[in-house]
Design an enzyme around this catalytic site. Sequence first.
Site, PDB file in Angstrom:
ATOM      1  N   LYS A 180      -2.796  -3.872 -12.714  1.00 20.93           N
ATOM      2  CA  LYS A 180      -2.491  -2.916 -12.235  1.00 20.93           C
ATOM      3  C   LYS A 180      -1.794  -2.423 -11.114  1.00 20.93           C
ATOM      4  O   LYS A 180      -1.618  -3.664 -10.965  1.00 20.93           O
ATOM      5  CB  LYS A 180      -4.151  -2.347 -12.224  1.00 20.93           C
ATOM      6  N   TYR A 192      -5.487   6.164 -22.070  1.00 19.68           N
ATOM      7  CA  TYR A 192      -7.333   6.023 -21.480  1.00 19.68           C
ATOM      8  C   TYR A 192      -8.115   7.553 -21.553  1.00 19.68           C
ATOM      9  O   TYR A 192      -8.766   8.343 -21.536  1.00 19.68           O
ATOM     10  CB  TYR A 192      -7.180   6.308 -20.020  1.00 19.68           C
ATOM     11  N   ASN A 212      -8.741  -1.623  -9.002  1.00 25.19           N
ATOM     12  CA  ASN A 212     -10.181  -2.888  -9.513  1.00 25.19           C
ATOM     13  C   ASN A 212      -8.615  -3.928 -10.595  1.00 25.19           C
ATOM     14  O   ASN A 212      -9.198  -5.111 -11.203  1.00 25.19           O
ATOM     15  CB  ASN A 212     -11.026  -2.970 -10.580  1.00 25.19           C
ATOM     16  N   HIS A 272      -6.838  -4.666 -16.569  1.00 28.42           N
ATOM     17  CA  HIS A 272      -7.879  -4.075 -17.822  1.00 28.42           C
ATOM     18  C   HIS A 272      -8.131  -5.680 -18.147  1.00 28.42           C
ATOM     19  O   HIS A 272      -7.546  -6.794 -18.232  1.00 28.42           O
ATOM     20  CB  HIS A 272      -6.711  -2.624 -18.345  1.00 28.42           C
ATOM     21  N   GLU A 326      -4.329  -1.462 -27.992  1.00 28.54           N
ATOM     22  CA  GLU A 326      -4.036  -1.027 -27.090  1.00 28.54           C
ATOM     23  C   GLU A 326      -2.347  -2.128 -26.758  1.00 28.54           C
ATOM     24  O   GLU A 326      -1.744  -2.132 -26.260  1.00 28.54           O
ATOM     25  CB  GLU A 326      -4.550  -1.697 -26.316  1.00 28.54           C
TER      26      GLU A 326
HETATM   27  P1  IDP Z   1     -12.929  -1.545 -17.812  1.00 26.91           P
HETATM   28  O1  IDP Z   1     -11.863  -1.469 -17.143  1.00 26.91           O
HETATM   29  O2  IDP Z   1     -14.329  -2.749 -16.901  1.00 26.91           O
HETATM   30  O3  IDP Z   1     -13.048  -1.937 -19.087  1.00 26.91           O
HETATM   31  P2  IDP Z   1     -13.818   1.085 -17.796  1.00 26.91           P
HETATM   32  O4  IDP Z   1     -15.455   1.624 -17.627  1.00 26.91           O
HETATM   33  O5  IDP Z   1     -13.448   1.291 -19.757  1.00 26.91           O
HETATM   34  O6  IDP Z   1     -14.537  -0.312 -17.298  1.00 26.91           O
HETATM   35  O7  IDP Z   1     -12.932   2.582 -16.838  1.00 26.91           O
HETATM   36  C1  IDP Z   1     -12.258   2.117 -16.846  1.00 26.91           C
HETATM   37  C2  IDP Z   1     -11.520   2.474 -15.635  1.00 26.91           C
HETATM   38  O8  IDP Z   1     -11.745   3.620 -15.394  1.00 26.91           O
HETATM   39  C3  IDP Z   1     -11.588   0.994 -15.160  1.00 26.91           C
HETATM   40  O9  IDP Z   1     -11.095  -0.238 -15.102  1.00 26.91           O
HETATM   41  C4  IDP Z   1     -11.914   1.446 -13.530  1.00 26.91           C
HETATM   42  O10 IDP Z   1     -10.315   0.833 -13.105  1.00 26.91           O
HETATM   43  C5  IDP Z   1     -11.760   3.086 -13.837  1.00 26.91           C
HETATM   44  N1  IDP Z   1     -13.148   2.624 -13.518  1.00 26.91           N
HETATM   45  C6  IDP Z   1     -14.259   3.040 -14.557  1.00 26.91           C
HETATM   46  N2  IDP Z   1     -15.075   3.581 -13.518  1.00 26.91           N
HETATM   47  C7  IDP Z   1     -14.706   4.154 -12.685  1.00 26.91           C
HETATM   48  C8  IDP Z   1     -15.605   5.169 -11.913  1.00 26.91           C
HETATM   49  O11 IDP Z   1     -16.965   5.429 -11.343  1.00 26.91           O
HETATM   50  N3  IDP Z   1     -14.944   5.804 -10.264  1.00 26.91           N
HETATM   51  C9  IDP Z   1     -14.136   5.359 -10.335  1.00 26.91           C
HETATM   52  N4  IDP Z   1     -12.819   5.410 -11.532  1.00 26.91           N
HETATM   53  C10 IDP Z   1     -13.449   4.036 -12.242  1.00 26.91           C
HETATM   54 MG    MG Z   2     -13.118  -0.323 -20.434  1.00 26.61          MG
END
Ligand code: IDP
Ligand code: MG
Length: 139
Positions: free
Chosen positions: A11, A51, A114, A117, A128
């Site tokens: 990212k 997304y 984070n 992905h 994807e």
């Molecule tokens: P993942 O990437 O671990 O699969 P997902 O729930 O699919 O997590 O969420 C996609 C992305 O959205 C996350 O990687 C993160 O960048 C962002 N995200 C998820 N939950 C939150 C939140 O509570 N606050 C802000 N960003 C979030």
């Molecule tokens: Mg996800």
Amino acid sequence: MSGNRTFTMIKPDAVSKSLSGKIIAQIENAGFRIVAMKYTQLSKTDAEAFYSVHRERPFYNSLTGFMSSGPIIAAILEKDNAVEEFRKLIGSTNPEEAAEGTIRQLYAGNIEQNAVHGSDSDENAIIEGSFFFSKLEEY
Ligand code: IDP
Ligand code: MG
């Protein structure tokens, strides 16, 4: 085919902190083979499409703004049980909850920014991967 496939992105936060090399090394050291890879930047519209499953979530606008804020590295990876193995390698979404030594624990700034992905199912890995790569770009 010698294994299952998953899809990843390094990212914009990790790319801008010059962590790409370390992250790719960790991925290869964990036994993943690179099937396809590209350095690119998503438009806001691209990020919204990628997304779209999260469009009702409160963080959707911020997430898609962040994901289009700078270049990323997109890749298709191959390993037995790739989706699950890669989710283990990256750790929990929230780096504060990510296991010791995982990519997110090591390199992520916060729950949104984070670092990486990882696809959550074989079906989404194909969707994807196809978002970024044509069959001619997969080796
Ligand atoms: P993942 O990437 O671990 O699969 P997902 O729930 O699919 O997590 O969420 C996609 C992305 O959205 C996350 O990687 C993160 O960048 C962002 N995200 C998820 N939950 C939150 C939140 O509570 N606050 C802000 N960003 C979030
Ligand atoms: Mg996800």
